[in-house]
Scaffold this motif. Structure first.
Motif, short mmCIF file in Angstrom:
data_model
loop_
_atom_site.label_atom_id
_atom_site.label_comp_id
_atom_site.label_asym_id
_atom_site.label_seq_id
_atom_site.Cartn_x
_atom_site.Cartn_y
_atom_site.Cartn_z
N ARG A 1 0.85 -1.19 0.00
CA ARG A 1 0.00 0.00 0.00
C ARG A 1 0.87 1.23 0.00
O ARG A 1 2.02 1.19 0.46
N VAL A 2 0.33 2.32 -0.48
CA VAL A 2 1.10 3.55 -0.52
C VAL A 2 0.17 4.74 -0.34
O VAL A 2 -1.01 4.67 -0.70
N THR A 3 0.70 5.80 0.22
CA THR A 3 -0.04 7.05 0.39
C THR A 3 0.88 8.21 0.06
O THR A 3 2.06 8.20 0.45
N ALA B 1 3.37 6.45 -10.65
CA ALA B 1 4.78 6.01 -10.61
C ALA B 1 4.93 4.80 -9.71
O ALA B 1 5.66 3.85 -10.05
N TRP B 2 4.27 4.81 -8.56
CA TRP B 2 4.34 3.67 -7.64
C TRP B 2 3.76 2.42 -8.31
O TRP B 2 4.35 1.34 -8.25
N TYR C 1 -4.70 14.05 -0.26
CA TYR C 1 -3.94 12.80 -0.25
C TYR C 1 -4.51 11.83 -1.27
O TYR C 1 -5.64 11.97 -1.72
N ILE C 2 -3.66 10.88 -1.63
CA ILE C 2 -4.06 9.79 -2.52
C ILE C 2 -3.47 8.51 -1.93
O ILE C 2 -2.36 8.53 -1.38
N ALA C 3 -4.23 7.43 -1.98
CA ALA C 3 -3.76 6.15 -1.45
C ALA C 3 -4.18 5.04 -2.40
O ALA C 3 -5.22 5.14 -3.06
#
Length: 145
Positions: free
Chosen positions: A36-38, A89-90, A50-52
């Motif tokens: 997971r990423v935020t 990008a992630w 924010y974006i997750a």
């Protein structure tokens, strides 16, 4: 982040407990995978958006945009558009090309935003990008907002 969500989305949004459990890997959306990423957007010390997202197998997708939220005062100022390439990008680093997002069919602003950034309707309440990173890169060259 949950406080922003509660203010911006009103009742029916998410809670701090739910967000914490998601980020701690204790809450798993349907067919979500652990990574997971935020990314957050700030002005000075103030969190303005924010974006997750996470990897998934839902609907045959590789990734899912879980949350994208920007405070009302900063909407239509390209904050969300600047957060999208971070998640893209992630996803690209994770080899997650096909990415989906749940969007209420009554949320016309969100539907238009995602469509402007290359998403297409997938099924009721869902949109998807066939190649998320490429679509976001293309949208960045042609728009800001």
């Amino acid at each position: 982040m949950a406080a922003i969500w509660a203010i911006e989305k009103g009742e029916g949004g998410t809670t701090e407990e739910r967000m914490t459990a998601y980020f701690d890997g204790q809450l798993h959306p349907r067919q979500a995978l652990p990574p997971r990423v935020t990314y957050v957007a700030c002005e000075g010390e103030a969190l303005i958006g924010y974006i997750a997202g996470h990897l998934t197998r839902r609907f045959g997708c590789d990734g899912e945009l879980q949350w994208l939220c920007v405070i009302q005062e900063r909407r239509r100022c390209a904050v969300a558009s600047r957060l999208m390439p971070c998640l893209a990008a992630w996803c690209k680093q994770q080899n997650a090309a096909r990415v989906c997002v749940n969007v209420a069919r009554t949320n016309i602003a969100a539907i238009r935003f995602y469509a402007k950034h290359g998403a297409e309707p997938m099924k009721l309440g869902w949109m998807a990008w066939t190649d998320f990173a490429a679509a976001i890169e293309k949208s960045q060259g042609s728009s800001a907002g």
